[in-house]
Design a protein around this motif. Structure first.
Motif, PDB file in Angstrom:
ATOM      1  N   SER A  72       6.537  -4.294   1.693  1.00 53.39           N
ATOM      2  CA  SER A  72       6.268  -3.440   2.846  1.00 53.39           C
ATOM      3  C   SER A  72       7.587  -3.102   3.508  1.00 53.39           C
ATOM      4  CB  SER A  72       5.340  -4.151   3.842  1.00 53.39           C
ATOM      5  OG  SER A  72       5.154  -3.340   4.969  1.00 53.39           O
ATOM      6  N   LYS A  73       7.921  -1.844   3.472  1.00 54.77           N
ATOM      7  CA  LYS A  73       9.190  -1.431   4.062  1.00 54.77           C
ATOM      8  C   LYS A  73       9.234  -1.859   5.538  1.00 54.77           C
ATOM      9  CE  LYS A  73      11.902   2.683   4.940  1.00 54.77           C
ATOM     10  NZ  LYS A  73      11.954   4.127   4.893  1.00 54.77           N
ATOM     11  N   THR A  74       8.176  -1.567   6.251  1.00 50.17           N
ATOM     12  CA  THR A  74       8.169  -1.866   7.690  1.00 50.17           C
ATOM     13  C   THR A  74       7.773  -3.308   7.985  1.00 50.17           C
ATOM     14  OG1 THR A  74       5.886  -1.127   7.712  1.00 50.17           O
ATOM     15  CG2 THR A  74       7.559   0.479   8.366  1.00 50.17           C
ATOM     16  N   GLN A 108       0.425  10.958  -3.566  1.00 50.36           N
ATOM     17  CA  GLN A 108       1.237  10.546  -2.413  1.00 50.36           C
ATOM     18  C   GLN A 108       2.566  11.295  -2.401  1.00 50.36           C
ATOM     19  OE1 GLN A 108       3.254   6.765  -2.190  1.00 50.36           O
ATOM     20  NE2 GLN A 108       3.206   6.756   0.040  1.00 50.36           N
ATOM     21  N   GLU A 127       2.118  13.656   0.672  1.00 50.59           N
ATOM     22  CA  GLU A 127       2.734  13.034   1.852  1.00 50.59           C
ATOM     23  C   GLU A 127       4.091  13.689   2.131  1.00 50.59           C
ATOM     24  OE1 GLU A 127       3.939   8.684   2.283  1.00 50.59           O
ATOM     25  OE2 GLU A 127       1.995   8.622   3.273  1.00 50.59           O
ATOM     26  N   VAL A 137       0.423  10.711   9.211  1.00 56.76           N
ATOM     27  CA  VAL A 137      -0.382   9.517   8.955  1.00 56.76           C
ATOM     28  C   VAL A 137      -0.520   8.655  10.221  1.00 56.76           C
ATOM     29  CG1 VAL A 137       0.286   9.460   6.524  1.00 56.76           C
ATOM     30  CG2 VAL A 137       1.581   8.110   8.186  1.00 56.76           C
ATOM     31  N   GLY A 162       3.465   3.802  -1.002  1.00 60.25           N
ATOM     32  CA  GLY A 162       4.628   3.700  -1.884  1.00 60.25           C
ATOM     33  C   GLY A 162       4.947   2.274  -2.287  1.00 60.25           C
ATOM     34  N   SER A 163       4.458   1.302  -1.544  1.00 64.93           N
ATOM     35  CA  SER A 163       4.721  -0.097  -1.877  1.00 64.93           C
ATOM     36  C   SER A 163       3.694  -0.640  -2.866  1.00 64.93           C
ATOM     37  CB  SER A 163       4.722  -0.938  -0.593  1.00 64.93           C
ATOM     38  OG  SER A 163       5.730  -0.472   0.270  1.00 64.93           O
ATOM     39  N   ILE A 209       0.853  -1.190   0.000  1.00 69.50           N
ATOM     40  CA  ILE A 209       0.000   0.000   0.000  1.00 69.50           C
ATOM     41  C   ILE A 209       0.891   1.243   0.000  1.00 69.50           C
ATOM     42  CG2 ILE A 209      -0.261   0.233   2.537  1.00 69.50           C
ATOM     43  CD1 ILE A 209      -3.348   0.640   1.937  1.00 69.50           C
ATOM     44  N   LYS A 228      -3.691   5.813  12.320  1.00 66.87           N
ATOM     45  CA  LYS A 228      -3.297   4.407  12.516  1.00 66.87           C
ATOM     46  C   LYS A 228      -3.487   4.021  13.981  1.00 66.87           C
ATOM     47  CE  LYS A 228       0.425   4.210   9.064  1.00 66.87           C
ATOM     48  NZ  LYS A 228       1.859   4.018   8.869  1.00 66.87           N
ATOM     49  N   THR A 233       2.661  -2.801   8.321  1.00 69.46           N
ATOM     50  CA  THR A 233       1.498  -2.036   7.881  1.00 69.46           C
ATOM     51  C   THR A 233       0.258  -2.940   7.911  1.00 69.46           C
ATOM     52  OG1 THR A 233       2.944  -0.701   6.522  1.00 69.46           O
ATOM     53  CG2 THR A 233       0.606  -0.626   5.971  1.00 69.46           C
TER      54      THR A 233
HETATM   55  O1  F6P Z   1       1.253   5.234   6.196  1.00 64.56           O
HETATM   56  C1  F6P Z   1       2.025   5.844   5.236  1.00 64.56           C
HETATM   57  C2  F6P Z   1       3.094   4.924   4.757  1.00 64.56           C
HETATM   58  O2  F6P Z   1       4.069   4.776   5.721  1.00 64.56           O
HETATM   59  C3  F6P Z   1       3.710   5.410   3.454  1.00 64.56           C
HETATM   60  O3  F6P Z   1       4.670   6.371   3.642  1.00 64.56           O
HETATM   61  C4  F6P Z   1       4.219   4.127   2.881  1.00 64.56           C
HETATM   62  O4  F6P Z   1       4.504   4.235   1.523  1.00 64.56           O
HETATM   63  C5  F6P Z   1       3.060   3.208   3.191  1.00 64.56           C
HETATM   64  O5  F6P Z   1       2.588   3.632   4.456  1.00 64.56           O
HETATM   65  C6  F6P Z   1       3.383   1.738   3.229  1.00 64.56           C
HETATM   66  O6  F6P Z   1       4.348   1.447   4.191  1.00 64.56           O
HETATM   67  P1  F6P Z   1       5.099   0.067   4.188  1.00 64.56           P
HETATM   68  O7  F6P Z   1       5.862  -0.046   2.926  1.00 64.56           O
HETATM   69  O8  F6P Z   1       5.986   0.105   5.405  1.00 64.56           O
HETATM   70  O9  F6P Z   1       4.066  -1.030   4.297  1.00 64.56           O
END
Ligand code: F6P
Length: 548
Positions: free
Chosen positions: A204-206, A348, A352, A507, A153-154, A151, A511, A209
């Motif tokens: 997902s970078k993190t 975005q 953003e 954002v 940027g991903s 979601i 959440k 999400t």
């Molecule tokens: O909630 C915003 C955000 O952190 C964006 O900046 C990012 O692209 C998106 O959520 C998805 O995050 P992730 O790649 O960590 O799942």
């Protein structure tokens, strides 16, 4: 620094007083060379900003504003790997992802290229195995369907690029993008897919999400219901993340985990392994052509003087429109169907990054920053909201984006498409005067009384500014240049407004609240006294009507 107190800002206010009521018709009439003077071509990407409400003097004052806010210095700091994302204490190095030379980047001490190249190699290996049919599913079948689960940027960048370059796509592969938590996004897709031939990319970078985690878990359950064996996850799931341990916990083997790093912002991550679906679609060489396009724009941005620097010029024009002419929104109008996701991607990227009221030092901004970005395929918009652009009385700068040749040519389509695009920017700029409208009506044989009645409706004020961006065709190189152009434009705007464009604290609150409300929605029987009356009332409705 308070930019609104600078002499450069004051000078621009004077230009505003001078130019506010000058019509684009007059600006064009006064300068036969206006197109040549206010357009720029870089490797066949043509940017025409002659229909913006500027003149040479405004532009030089805007350039002075860029100098006084040290745009060149901040640009060099970004490319040098300084931690310009101050609130998260991170470098901003997405440009390393498209650094294609065999030299260190950003410098020998901090060189990130060995990791970048290692992941590119991992990508190439996966891409070649999937595209050649060597990658096999749990029953030994070749992959036919790729589902990117992500979601923001991903999702937006890879979805835009895959669609934009779909004419070059591998014929045996179909691509899907799932982002919405609403099961109506994933469920119908799973119904049509075969688990034996489906590969999921969890981007997902993190890797925390909520939307992505829930969709990925559902996809995993769906796969395992068919495969019955945990090892099948390794045949059907790839993760792209900066938290490999979390992907590992999910059951994805290390060989299928492609790393990204904290110095890649989510909305700047298309160039990383987040772009894996794009590479699977068009091949790794095609993906590297897209990187090459972006790298070409990086070099242009780094090397050209401010007055000939495309991202700088576009940023300054946007600041002129927002802070001096008073535009509150800006429209992105792609004419090619294949770049239909460009408005969402830029929403975005722009909002953003720069949708903020506080400077990088935590001080309140003294002027408004990013305008509201919106848009739609141009020809569709013509039959929907363009009425308001033409006669609604709002100042709405537009970006028209179009490729000269179609990626799916059919006889008789492309010339009218281009004609419509050019006609709209021209109509918005020049409008139709009362005299012109009267002449037309009278040539059509209308009576004086009829003319008097219709005339107010037939006048177009014009003077609506726009930039037109033309590409020869939608190829990976041009797309890379286009997107990097917008990325750097957003960066320059952030620098001038004094914003850190690389965090997104705004954002977080939603959440946190969503997590807090969840128990009330799933299990609560009574109002939660800590919540407001509206939220409690809405939750009560869900309890009555929802099947959660
Ligand atoms: O909630 C915003 C955000 O952190 C964006 O900046 C990012 O692209 C998106 O959520 C998805 O995050 P992730 O790649 O960590 O799942």
């Amino acid at each position: 620094m308070n930019i609104t107190n600078t002499p450069e800002w004051q000078a621009l206010l004077d230009h505003k007083d001078r130019l506010e009521h000058v019509h684009l018709r007059d600006l064009f009439a006064a300068d036969e060379e206006r197109f040549a003077n206010f357009s720029f071509e870089l490797d066949d990407l043509l940017v025409d900003y002659s229909k913006q409400r500027i003149d040479a003097a405004t532009l030089s004052s805007l350039i002075e504003l860029a100098r006084t806010t040290d745009v060149a210095g901040w640009r060099d700091r970004m490319f040098a790997g300084e931690k310009i994302n101050v609130s998260e204490e991170r470098s901003v190095l997405h440009t390393a992802l498209r650094h294609l030379e065999f030299t260190p980047f950003p410098n020998a001490e901090q060189d990130v290229m060995p990791q970048v190249r290692a992941v590119r190699k991992q990508m190439r290996d996966i891409v070649e195995r999937v595209r050649s049919g060597l990658w096999r599913g749990f029953k030994g079948d070749a992959i036919q369907n790729i589902v990117n689960i992500g979601i923001g940027g991903s999702d937006l960048g890879p979805k835009l690029a895959t669609r934009a370059l779909s004419a070059l796509q591998h014929p045996g592969l179909t691509f899907y993008y799932v982002s919405n938590l609403d099961s109506a996004h994933l469920a119908p897709l799973l119904e049509q897919l075969d688990p034996r031939t489906t590969l999921f990319i969890v981007a997902s970078k993190t890797f925390t999400t909520q939307e992505t985690s829930i969709n990925a878990q559902t996809a995993r359950n769906w796969l395992l219901a068919a495969a019955m064996e945990e090892w099948a996850v390794g045949k059907h799931f790839i993760a792209v993340t900066s938290s490999p341990a979390k992907a590992h916990e999910f059951g994805i083997p290390d060989s299928n985990i492609l790393e990204i790093w904290d110095w890649v912002g989510g909305r700047y991550s298309l160039w990383s392994a987040v772009g894996l679906s794009v590479a699977l679609a068009i091949g790794m060489n095609g993906f590297e052509r897209m990187l090459k396009g972006a790298e070409t724009m990086d070099h242009h941005f780094q090397q050209m003087p401010l007055e000939k620097n495309l991202p700088v010029l576009l940023a300054l024009i946007s600041i002129w429109n927002t802070n001096f002419l008073g535009a509150e929104t800006t429209a992105i109008l792609p004419y090619n169907e294949s770049i239909r996701h460009l408005p969402a991607f830029l929403q975005q990227l722009e909002m953003e990054s720069n949708g903020k009221t506080v400077s990088r030092d935590g001080e309140p901004l003294t002027c408004r920053a990013n305008p509201i970005v919106w848009g739609e395929i141009g020809v569709n918009g013509q039959h929907a909201f363009f009425q308001l652009l033409h006669q609604g009385g709002w100042l709405i700068p537009c970006d028209f984006v179009v490729a000269a040749s179609s990626d799916y040519p059919l006889p008789g389509h492309q010339a009218p498409l281009l004609a419509n695009c050019l006609a709209q920017s021209s109509a918005l700029a020049f409008g139709k005067t009362e005299a012109q409208a009267r002449e037309e009506l009278s040539a059509a044989g209308l009576s004086d009384a009829h003319i008097a009645k219709l005339l107010p409706h037939k006048v177009f004020a014009g003077n609506q500014p726009s930039t037109t961006i033309l590409m020869p065709s939608l190829d990976p190189f041009q797309l890379g240049m286009l997107l990097a152009l917008y990325e750097h434009k957003v960066f320059v705007q952030g620098v001038i407004w004094g914003i850190n464009s690389f965090d997104q604290w705004g954002v977080e609150l939603g959440k946190q609240l969503a997590n807090r409300l969840l128990p009330s929605i799933t299990g609560g029987q009574a109002d939660d006294a800590s919540l407001d009356a509206s939220t409690n009332g809405l939750i009560a409705y869900f309890r009555r009507h929802g099947h959660v």
